[in-house]
Scaffold this active site. Structure first.
Site, PDB file in Angstrom:
ATOM      1  CB  THR A  24      41.099  26.542  56.092  1.00  0.00           C
ATOM      2  OG1 THR A  24      41.779  25.429  56.767  1.00  0.00           O
ATOM      3  CG2 THR A  24      39.590  26.400  55.724  1.00  0.00           C
ATOM      4  CE  LYS A  45      43.569  19.937  55.911  1.00  0.00           C
ATOM      5  NZ  LYS A  45      43.625  21.058  56.606  1.00  0.00           N
ATOM      6  CD  GLU A 134      43.633  23.840  54.296  1.00  0.00           C
ATOM      7  OE1 GLU A 134      41.683  23.270  53.551  1.00  0.00           O
ATOM      8  OE2 GLU A 134      43.863  23.698  55.558  1.00  0.00           O
ATOM      9  N   GLY A 135      46.945  20.811  51.863  1.00  0.00           N
ATOM     10  CA  GLY A 135      47.458  20.601  52.562  1.00  0.00           C
ATOM     11  C   GLY A 135      47.334  20.499  53.778  1.00  0.00           C
ATOM     12  N   GLY A 137      48.978  21.144  57.893  1.00  0.00           N
ATOM     13  CA  GLY A 137      49.960  21.053  58.175  1.00  0.00           C
ATOM     14  C   GLY A 137      51.228  22.460  57.380  1.00  0.00           C
TER      15      GLY A 137
HETATM   16  N1  LIG Z   1      42.072  36.127  55.393  1.00  0.00           N
HETATM   17  C1  LIG Z   1      41.206  36.350  57.311  1.00  0.00           C
HETATM   18  N2  LIG Z   1      40.515  36.491  57.725  1.00  0.00           N
HETATM   19  C2  LIG Z   1      39.501  36.474  58.722  1.00  0.00           C
HETATM   20  N3  LIG Z   1      40.311  35.075  59.476  1.00  0.00           N
HETATM   21  C3  LIG Z   1      41.624  34.622  59.094  1.00  0.00           C
HETATM   22  C4  LIG Z   1      42.678  35.578  57.780  1.00  0.00           C
HETATM   23  N4  LIG Z   1      43.680  35.132  57.708  1.00  0.00           N
HETATM   24  C5  LIG Z   1      43.506  34.205  58.740  1.00  0.00           C
HETATM   25  N5  LIG Z   1      42.833  33.811  59.476  1.00  0.00           N
HETATM   26  C6  LIG Z   1      42.088  33.414  61.304  1.00  0.00           C
HETATM   27  O1  LIG Z   1      43.443  32.937  61.391  1.00  0.00           O
HETATM   28  C7  LIG Z   1      43.430  30.830  61.208  1.00  0.00           C
HETATM   29  C8  LIG Z   1      43.635  30.156  61.122  1.00  0.00           C
HETATM   30  O2  LIG Z   1      43.403  30.405  59.798  1.00  0.00           O
HETATM   31  P1  LIG Z   1      43.427  28.443  59.031  1.00  0.00           P
HETATM   32  O3  LIG Z   1      41.990  27.227  59.895  1.00  0.00           O
HETATM   33  O4  LIG Z   1      43.066  28.826  58.145  1.00  0.00           O
HETATM   34  O5  LIG Z   1      44.973  28.006  58.978  1.00  0.00           O
HETATM   35  P2  LIG Z   1      45.321  26.461  58.614  1.00  0.00           P
HETATM   36  O6  LIG Z   1      46.558  27.276  57.703  1.00  0.00           O
HETATM   37  O7  LIG Z   1      44.411  26.196  57.642  1.00  0.00           O
HETATM   38  O8  LIG Z   1      44.833  25.761  60.129  1.00  0.00           O
HETATM   39  P3  LIG Z   1      45.355  23.739  59.857  1.00  0.00           P
HETATM   40  O9  LIG Z   1      46.527  23.502  59.651  1.00  0.00           O
HETATM   41  O10 LIG Z   1      44.346  23.254  61.412  1.00  0.00           O
HETATM   42  O11 LIG Z   1      44.950  23.694  58.563  1.00  0.00           O
HETATM   43  C9  LIG Z   1      41.533  31.151  61.664  1.00  0.00           C
HETATM   44  O12 LIG Z   1      41.101  30.491  62.376  1.00  0.00           O
HETATM   45  C10 LIG Z   1      40.959  32.044  60.760  1.00  0.00           C
HETATM   46  O13 LIG Z   1      39.771  32.939  61.230  1.00  0.00           O
HETATM   47 MG   LIG Z   2      43.082  23.973  57.502  1.00  0.00          MG
END
Ligand SMILES: Nc1ncnc2c1ncn2[C@@H]1O[C@H](COP(=O)(O)OP(=O)(O)OP(=O)(O)O)[C@@H](O)[C@H]1O
Ligand SMILES: [Mg+2]
Length: 244
Positions: A24, A45, A134-135, A137
């Site tokens: 995300t 999504k 966005e995918g 998982g």
């Molecule tokens: N560049 C970044 N700056 C700040 N926080 C980050 C960064 N990269 C990752 N994070 C932190 O890592 C965590 C996971 O990020 P994110 O929600 O984008 O994962 P995701 O892969 O989309 O998860 P999901 O599978 O639930 O969709 C978040 O809490 C986010 O705050």
């Molecule tokens: Mg996500």
């Protein structure tokens, strides 16, 4: 950036090495980068789960007010893109329990319909210059188990180049190379791997991970620094190969 077969809209499909790896954040950074170039951006999504985690009322701590603590992915993406899409246009399937979409759908007495996803994604793409999808998982996570329809199948159907979000630290080489291999096995183009959050002062492991993924994966690797997630206006542009 390649184009979906039947549309003129450009875009990317953001996948990752698993859940909670930064998809995300990376997708939001891309959406913001493209929007700042003056192009209209739509986000998509296929399914959002875990909405129960966001439902709690009451005072929100400073920590919770940050980025994801109280905001589901489709809201984060929409804000970053500056899009006016409705919830159901961004994420056609939305469930309360925090679990794989195929299971959350089953518990709700539904199955996730690939055709509905394809139609919704194309509709979103039609309304904008650029689509950021966005995918859910990791790349082989099921949107539907029976009939089998994986995140990879949706990415293939949409025909968008892939962006792979991955952690910079220990364990990431294997996860990232597996994801790249799974993509190429299906004939998909991996545009870039983004390591996130990239530390201000990367150590030996992080630097080596970046170089090793680049060399063994034969792929471009970018890094995304720690972002103040509640202030999209402060984010640096995330360069993408096709956007340079
Ligand atoms: N560049 C970044 N700056 C700040 N926080 C980050 C960064 N990269 C990752 N994070 C932190 O890592 C965590 C996971 O990020 P994110 O929600 O984008 O994962 P995701 O892969 O989309 O998860 P999901 O599978 O639930 O969709 C978040 O809490 C986010 O705050
Ligand atoms: Mg996500």
């Amino acid at each position: 950036v390649s184009e979906p077969a039947d549309r003129g809209t450009r875009g990317v499909f953001v996948t990752g090495t698993g859940t909670e790896v930064g998809k995300t954040v990376v997708a939001a950074a891309i959406a913001r980068t493209v929007a700042n170039e003056g192009r209209s951006v739509a986000v998509f999504k296929p399914a959002v789960t875990g909405l129960d985690d966001f439902a709690a009322d009451g005072p929100i701590s400073a920590d919770e007010a940050r980025f994801s603590a109280r905001r589901p992915d489709h809201h984060v993406l929409r804000e970053a893109a500056g899009s006016a899409q409705r919830d159901e246009e961004v994420a056609p399937y939305r469930y309360g329990p925090p679990m794989s979409p195929h299971l959350a759908a089953a518990l709700a007495g539904e199955t996730i319909d690939p055709e509905r996803l394809r139609d919704a994604a194309r509709l979103a793409a039609d309304g904008a210059d650029f689509l950021v999808c966005e995918g859910v998982g990791g790349f082989l996570a099921p949107l539907s188990a029976s009939p089998r329809y994986l995140v990879r199948d949706l990415a293939a159907d949409l025909g968008l180049p892939l962006v792979v979000a991955a952690s910079p630290g220990l364990g990431t080489i294997n996860h990232t190379l597996l994801t790249i291999e799974a993509a190429r096995a299906a004939g998909l183009d991996v545009a870039v791997v983004v390591l996130t959050p990239w530390p201000d002062d990367p150590g030996r492991i992080e630097e080596s991970n970046r170089e090793t993924i680049e060399a063994l994966g034969e792929v471009r690797v970018e890094t995304l620094p720690w972002l103040a997630l509640d202030r999209p206006g402060s984010w640096p542009a995330l360069p993408l190969p096709q956007l340079d």
